[in-house]
Design a protein around this motif. Structure first.
Motif, mmCIF file in Angstrom:
data_model
loop_
_atom_site.group_PDB
_atom_site.id
_atom_site.type_symbol
_atom_site.label_atom_id
_atom_site.label_comp_id
_atom_site.label_asym_id
_atom_site.label_seq_id
_atom_site.Cartn_x
_atom_site.Cartn_y
_atom_site.Cartn_z
ATOM 1 N N ASP A 186 0.596 -1.545 -0.171
ATOM 2 C CA ASP A 186 -0.005 -0.153 0.223
ATOM 3 C C ASP A 186 0.965 1.296 0.405
ATOM 4 O O ASP A 186 2.076 1.336 0.309
ATOM 5 C CB ASP A 186 -0.891 0.199 1.097
ATOM 6 C CG ASP A 186 -1.824 0.752 1.502
ATOM 7 O OD1 ASP A 186 -2.444 2.041 0.209
ATOM 8 O OD2 ASP A 186 -2.927 0.451 1.885
ATOM 9 N N GLY A 187 -0.038 2.434 -0.127
ATOM 10 C CA GLY A 187 1.099 3.746 -0.123
ATOM 11 C C GLY A 187 1.127 4.326 1.195
ATOM 12 O O GLY A 187 1.128 5.627 1.060
ATOM 13 N N ALA A 188 0.623 3.508 2.212
ATOM 14 C CA ALA A 188 0.906 4.423 3.409
ATOM 15 C C ALA A 188 0.998 2.745 4.486
ATOM 16 O O ALA A 188 -0.136 2.161 3.914
ATOM 17 C CB ALA A 188 -0.463 5.150 4.021
ATOM 18 N N PRO A 189 1.296 3.138 5.884
ATOM 19 C CA PRO A 189 1.540 1.980 6.502
ATOM 20 C C PRO A 189 0.221 2.072 6.786
ATOM 21 O O PRO A 189 -0.585 2.687 7.296
ATOM 22 C CB PRO A 189 2.198 2.539 8.006
ATOM 23 C CG PRO A 189 3.027 3.555 7.035
ATOM 24 C CD PRO A 189 2.528 4.135 5.873
ATOM 25 N N SER A 190 -0.558 0.673 7.919
ATOM 26 C CA SER A 190 -1.970 0.591 7.906
ATOM 27 C C SER A 190 -2.261 1.121 9.491
ATOM 28 O O SER A 190 -1.420 1.929 9.594
ATOM 29 C CB SER A 190 -2.498 -1.169 7.873
ATOM 30 O OG SER A 190 -1.643 -1.249 9.201
ATOM 31 N N VAL A 191 -3.435 1.284 9.672
ATOM 32 C CA VAL A 191 -3.665 2.498 10.877
ATOM 33 C C VAL A 191 -2.882 0.979 11.748
ATOM 34 O O VAL A 191 -2.441 0.838 13.221
ATOM 35 C CB VAL A 191 -4.442 1.602 11.354
ATOM 36 C CG1 VAL A 191 -5.831 2.665 12.574
ATOM 37 C CG2 VAL A 191 -5.825 3.247 10.540
ATOM 38 N N ASP A 192 -3.049 0.150 11.614
ATOM 39 C CA ASP A 192 -2.967 -1.153 12.624
ATOM 40 C C ASP A 192 -1.234 -1.227 13.121
ATOM 41 O O ASP A 192 -1.144 -1.394 13.989
ATOM 42 C CB ASP A 192 -2.820 -2.524 12.871
ATOM 43 C CG ASP A 192 -4.568 -3.077 12.490
ATOM 44 O OD1 ASP A 192 -5.305 -2.177 13.946
ATOM 45 O OD2 ASP A 192 -5.381 -3.978 12.353
ATOM 46 N N GLU A 193 -0.251 -1.178 12.027
ATOM 47 C CA GLU A 193 1.175 -0.399 11.503
ATOM 48 C C GLU A 193 1.259 0.752 12.145
ATOM 49 O O GLU A 193 2.439 0.464 13.222
ATOM 50 C CB GLU A 193 1.637 -1.016 10.248
ATOM 51 C CG GLU A 193 1.276 -2.386 9.957
ATOM 52 C CD GLU A 193 1.555 -2.282 8.596
ATOM 53 O OE1 GLU A 193 1.991 -2.944 7.825
ATOM 54 O OE2 GLU A 193 1.221 -1.514 7.668
ATOM 55 N N LEU A 194 0.713 1.741 12.580
ATOM 56 C CA LEU A 194 1.236 2.616 12.753
ATOM 57 C C LEU A 194 0.717 2.937 14.247
ATOM 58 O O LEU A 194 1.391 3.287 15.828
ATOM 59 C CB LEU A 194 0.229 3.878 11.924
ATOM 60 C CG LEU A 194 0.445 4.451 10.731
ATOM 61 C CD1 LEU A 194 -0.748 5.295 10.451
ATOM 62 C CD2 LEU A 194 2.064 5.148 10.757
ATOM 63 N N ARG A 195 -0.157 2.176 14.516
ATOM 64 C CA ARG A 195 -1.304 2.663 15.797
ATOM 65 C C ARG A 195 0.522 1.402 16.857
ATOM 66 O O ARG A 195 0.960 1.681 18.142
ATOM 67 C CB ARG A 195 -2.558 1.501 16.342
ATOM 68 C CG ARG A 195 -2.590 0.688 17.669
ATOM 69 C CD ARG A 195 -3.372 0.546 18.488
ATOM 70 N NE ARG A 195 -4.528 1.276 17.562
ATOM 71 C CZ ARG A 195 -5.445 1.303 16.565
ATOM 72 N NH1 ARG A 195 -5.362 -0.742 15.521
ATOM 73 N NH2 ARG A 195 -6.809 2.013 15.672
ATOM 74 N N SER A 196 1.172 0.357 16.527
ATOM 75 C CA SER A 196 1.849 -0.312 16.936
ATOM 76 C C SER A 196 3.174 -0.047 17.017
ATOM 77 O O SER A 196 3.888 0.201 17.798
ATOM 78 C CB SER A 196 2.509 -1.966 16.316
ATOM 79 O OG SER A 196 3.397 -2.250 16.208
ATOM 80 N N ALA A 197 3.840 1.033 15.813
ATOM 81 C CA ALA A 197 3.993 1.619 16.182
ATOM 82 C C ALA A 197 4.446 2.958 17.347
ATOM 83 O O ALA A 197 5.100 3.330 17.687
ATOM 84 C CB ALA A 197 5.006 2.689 14.847
#
Length: 292
Positions: free
Chosen positions: A53-64
């Motif tokens: 995808d063209g951006a991290p997913s919401v779950d991946e952002l939350r994890s980060a």
């Protein structure tokens, strides 16, 4: 949250941008990939399920964000902050060839399962006008690694040059020793590989196994936890903390061990927090590295 527009490669290099969008949390790119080049082009992100995808997913952002929060908490709130050098992180600075030599040491461990000789590191150090032994001494002084009495590498976090309680088998078959439980948990993310971690409960001797597949970790037994502890004295993590950062089959055995070792202070943490801590401390060590 700050939105920064980057119009040229000079500013991209200054900010650490490797394509748009680049997300920085406290100045660190949590989604950095090895050998990525500075760029003002579009950037693609590959999720744990293999989709792009063209951006991290919401779950991946939350994890980060959770990883960054855990890192800050470890530095400010927890009695155990030695793993991450008191919140300063394990990634050595670029100056003086420290990062180049540190990363060469880590790659050698990952590729061979053993520590490199100083002679193997001379090309990296020479590129910065220094001798490998001098760079290693500087790295040891700041606890990026530990040396023995003969100047040989005995630990390069997360790797150990001697057997420990924590064995990690990488996807390519290489087996390495981890300095502690958190170091072992950080290896798969640091090396971007699947791995199987095998350890033993110090109280019962029962095996604890953590299997990393596609970035997801499976613990056996499901009740397993990690104890974070350290001695009250000062010194390198290899001496004052690593012996008290262990896997346990349950909170009960972790508490039993803590009661038996009053010279250590610490706390028991659940699996998800241990995973986040491992990723936050070690996940970026090879993300921005020189070619091997």
């Amino acid at each position: 949250m700050e939105l920064v527009e980057v119009a040229d490669e000079e500013r991209a290099a200054r900010l650490g941008m490797t394509g748009s969008p680049t997300v920085l949390i406290d100045g660190v790119d949590p989604f950095a990939v090895p050998d990525a080049r500075v760029s003002v082009s579009c950037r693609l992100y590959r999720g744990l399920d293999g989709t792009v995808d063209g951006a991290p997913s919401v779950d991946e952002l939350r994890s980060a964000l959770q990883a960054a929060e855990s890192r800050d908490c470890e530095a400010e709130c927890s009695p155990v902050d030695t793993v991450g050098r008191g919140g300063r992180g394990r990634l050595a600075p670029v100056d003086g060839g420290l990062r180049a030599v540190q990363q060469a040491v880590l790659r050698h461990f990952a590729a061979t399962g053993s520590t490199p000789d100083p002679a193997d590191l001379e090309p990296r150090a020479a590129a910065h006008g220094r001798a490998a032994t001098d760079v290693l001494a500087d790295l040891a002084a700041e606890d990026f690694l530990a040396l023995d009495d003969h100047g040989r590498i005995r630990a390069a976090y997360p790797f150990s040059a001697v057997p420990t309680a924590h064995r990690v088998r990488l996807a390519d078959g290489i087996e390495v020793w981890a300095m502690c439980a958190i170091d072992a948990l950080g290896m798969p993310d640091m090396l971007r590989t699947d791995a199987v971690i095998t350890s033993a409960d110090p109280v019962t001797g029962e095996t604890v196994t953590v299997t990393s597949t596609g970035g997801r970790l499976t613990w056996r037994p499901s009740s397993a936890v990690v104890y974070l502890g350290q001695r009250s004295c000062t010194g390198p993590a290899a001496d004052i903390a690593c012996g008290a950062l262990n896997f346990f089959t349950s909170r009960r055995t972790a508490q039993e061990w803590a009661d038996q070792h009053p010279d250590f202070t610490g706390q028991t943490i659940p699996q998800d927090r241990a995973e986040v801590l491992g990723r936050s401390v070690f996940g970026s060590l090879l993300a921005d590295s020189e070619p091997a």
